[in-house]
Design a protein around this motif. Structure first.
Motif, PDB file in Angstrom:
ATOM      1  N   SER A  26      -4.218 -30.063  36.213  1.00 25.64           N
ATOM      2  CA  SER A  26      -3.740 -30.928  35.137  1.00 25.64           C
ATOM      3  C   SER A  26      -3.157 -32.214  35.699  1.00 25.64           C
ATOM      4  CB  SER A  26      -2.678 -30.206  34.300  1.00 25.64           C
ATOM      5  OG  SER A  26      -1.541 -29.917  35.095  1.00 25.64           O
ATOM      6  N   PRO A  44     -11.354 -30.471  22.768  1.00 26.57           N
ATOM      7  CA  PRO A  44     -11.317 -29.107  22.234  1.00 26.57           C
ATOM      8  C   PRO A  44     -12.398 -28.874  21.189  1.00 26.57           C
ATOM      9  CG  PRO A  44      -9.110 -29.995  22.403  1.00 26.57           C
ATOM     10  CD  PRO A  44     -10.033 -31.131  22.701  1.00 26.57           C
ATOM     11  N   VAL A  60     -10.288 -32.590  28.826  1.00 32.96           N
ATOM     12  CA  VAL A  60     -10.556 -31.937  30.111  1.00 32.96           C
ATOM     13  C   VAL A  60     -11.708 -32.682  30.772  1.00 32.96           C
ATOM     14  CG1 VAL A  60     -11.235 -29.834  31.308  1.00 32.96           C
ATOM     15  CG2 VAL A  60      -9.783 -29.696  29.271  1.00 32.96           C
ATOM     16  N   THR A 105     -13.044 -25.616  37.342  1.00 31.42           N
ATOM     17  CA  THR A 105     -11.915 -25.418  36.428  1.00 31.42           C
ATOM     18  C   THR A 105     -11.646 -26.629  35.558  1.00 31.42           C
ATOM     19  OG1 THR A 105     -10.367 -26.169  38.106  1.00 31.42           O
ATOM     20  CG2 THR A 105     -10.779 -23.796  37.967  1.00 31.42           C
ATOM     21  N   GLN A 144      -7.177 -31.008  33.132  1.00 34.41           N
ATOM     22  CA  GLN A 144      -6.653 -31.332  31.812  1.00 34.41           C
ATOM     23  C   GLN A 144      -5.799 -32.588  31.931  1.00 34.41           C
ATOM     24  OE1 GLN A 144      -6.713 -29.843  28.365  1.00 34.41           O
ATOM     25  NE2 GLN A 144      -6.004 -31.954  28.249  1.00 34.41           N
ATOM     26  N   PRO A 180     -11.219 -19.463  25.431  1.00 35.09           N
ATOM     27  CA  PRO A 180     -10.102 -20.409  25.276  1.00 35.09           C
ATOM     28  C   PRO A 180      -9.424 -20.755  26.598  1.00 35.09           C
ATOM     29  CG  PRO A 180     -10.055 -18.782  23.539  1.00 35.09           C
ATOM     30  CD  PRO A 180     -11.127 -18.339  24.489  1.00 35.09           C
ATOM     31  N   LYS A 181      -9.207 -22.027  26.800  1.00 33.57           N
ATOM     32  CA  LYS A 181      -8.532 -22.567  27.975  1.00 33.57           C
ATOM     33  C   LYS A 181      -9.229 -22.221  29.288  1.00 33.57           C
ATOM     34  CE  LYS A 181      -4.025 -22.876  25.770  1.00 33.57           C
ATOM     35  NZ  LYS A 181      -4.221 -24.311  25.516  1.00 33.57           N
ATOM     36  N   GLN A 182     -10.501 -21.923  29.204  1.00 32.98           N
ATOM     37  CA  GLN A 182     -11.266 -21.660  30.413  1.00 32.98           C
ATOM     38  C   GLN A 182     -12.436 -22.637  30.511  1.00 32.98           C
ATOM     39  OE1 GLN A 182     -12.411 -17.623  31.206  1.00 32.98           O
ATOM     40  NE2 GLN A 182     -10.492 -16.785  30.402  1.00 32.98           N
ATOM     41  N   SER A 183     -13.067 -22.647  31.675  1.00 37.89           N
ATOM     42  CA  SER A 183     -14.193 -23.533  31.890  1.00 37.89           C
ATOM     43  C   SER A 183     -15.472 -22.961  31.273  1.00 37.89           C
ATOM     44  CB  SER A 183     -14.383 -23.735  33.393  1.00 37.89           C
ATOM     45  OG  SER A 183     -15.403 -24.678  33.641  1.00 37.89           O
TER      46      SER A 183
END
Lengths: 112, 118
Positions: A9, A40, A85, A104, A107, B40-43
Motif C-alpha cells: 500500500s 473496486p 489498486v 499482490t 493499494q 475480496p481484497k485479493q489479487s
C-alpha cells in the motif's frame, strides 16, 4: 513467468506525484512490463507498457533501468480518483495469448 | 476500441445450481481469452485459458469439470460454474487480446461478474 514484488500500500495527497516501484528480478529477455489499474468491482484497466528506458503517455510514465530488474510507475499530480489498486505484470506471449500472472498489487490511497 | 463485455455483471444463485457467464470481444476477434477469479481484497488468480475451437487449459488446482469453459467463436467465451456452492462466490473476470497483434500486447479486461451463491 517472472514474479513481481510491489509495496502492499501507499498513501498520498492530491496534487502529489506518486511513484510505485515493482521488482522483477527474473524478467526474461522477451518480457514486457505492463501496469494496470483496478477500481473496486471492476476489471483491470491498462495504464502503460514498456520494454526499456522510459515510456510516457497521457496518464503516466514508466521508468525501466538498464538491467530491467525493476520498474517504476509514476503518476503525476494524483487526484482522489486515482485511489485504486495498481498491478505490475511482466510476461510474454504464450500459445497465442498473453498469459500473465498478477502479483499482490499496490493499494494507492489518495487523500485531500 | 478493444472492448470486452461480460454478462451478467452480477448474479445470485442458489447452492447446487449452475451459472453461465459470457465474455465477448465487441470490436475485435480473439483466439485466446483468459478467465480470472478474484476474492475480496485479493489479487486476480488465473483460472484457465480459453482457446477458440479447442479445449481450455486450466491452471493447477482449478477443477475443469466444475468450471466449464466454451470458446465457440472468435468473439465469445463462456464460463459455466456447475453445481455452485457458497465458496464459489467471487468476482470473475475475463480478458482477451486482439487477434494478430504483436506479442505482449496489453490485455483488455471485462468489467467482471459478481457471483453470489446462497
Amino acid at each position: 513467468l517472472a514474479k513481481t514484488t510491489q509495496p502492499i500500500s501507499m498513501d498520498s495527497y492530491e496534487g502529489q506525484e506518486v511513484n510505485i516501484t515493482c521488482s522483477h528480478n527474473n524478467i526474461a529477455t522477451n518480457d514486457y512490463i505492463t501496469w494496470y489499474q483496478q477500481f473496486p468491482s471492476q476489471g483491470p484497466r491498462f495504464i502503460i507498457q514498456g520494454y526499456k528506458t522510459k515510456v510516457t503517455n497521457e496518464v503516466a510514465s514508466l521508468f525501466i533501468p538498464a538491467d530491467r530488474k525493476s520498474s517504476t510507475l509514476s503518476l503525476p499530480r494524483v487526484s482522489l480518483s486515482d485511489t485504486a489498486v495498481y498491478y505490475c505484470l511482466v510476461g510474454g506471449i504464450t500459445g497465442g495469448g498473453n498469459k500473465l500472472t498478477f502479483g499482490t498489487g499496490t493499494q494507492l490511497k489518495v487523500e485531500l | 476500441g478493444a472492448v470486452v463485455s461480460q454478462h451478467p455483471s452480477w448474479v445470485i444463485c442458489k447452492s447446487g445450481t449452475s451459472v453461465k457467464i459470457e465474455c465477448r470481444s465487441l470490436d475485435f476477434q480473439a483466439t485466446t481469452m483468459f478467465w480470472y477469479r478474484q476474492f475480496p481484497k485479493q489479487s486476480l488468480m488465473l483460472m484457465a485459458t480459453s482457446n477458440e475451437g479447442s479445449k481450455a487449459t486450466y491452471e493447477q488446482g482449478v477443477e475443469k469439470d466444475k468450471f466449464l469453459i466454451n470458446h465457440a467463436s472468435l468473439t465469445l467465451s463462456t464460463l459455466t460454474v456447475t453445481s455452485a456452492h457458497p465458496e464459489d462466490s467471487s468476482f470473475y473476470i475475463c480478458s482477451a487480446t486482439p487477434l494478430g497483434t504483436i506479442p505482449d500486447s496489453p490485455l483488455h479486461f471485462g468489467n467482471g461478474t459478481r457471483l453470489t451463491v446462497t
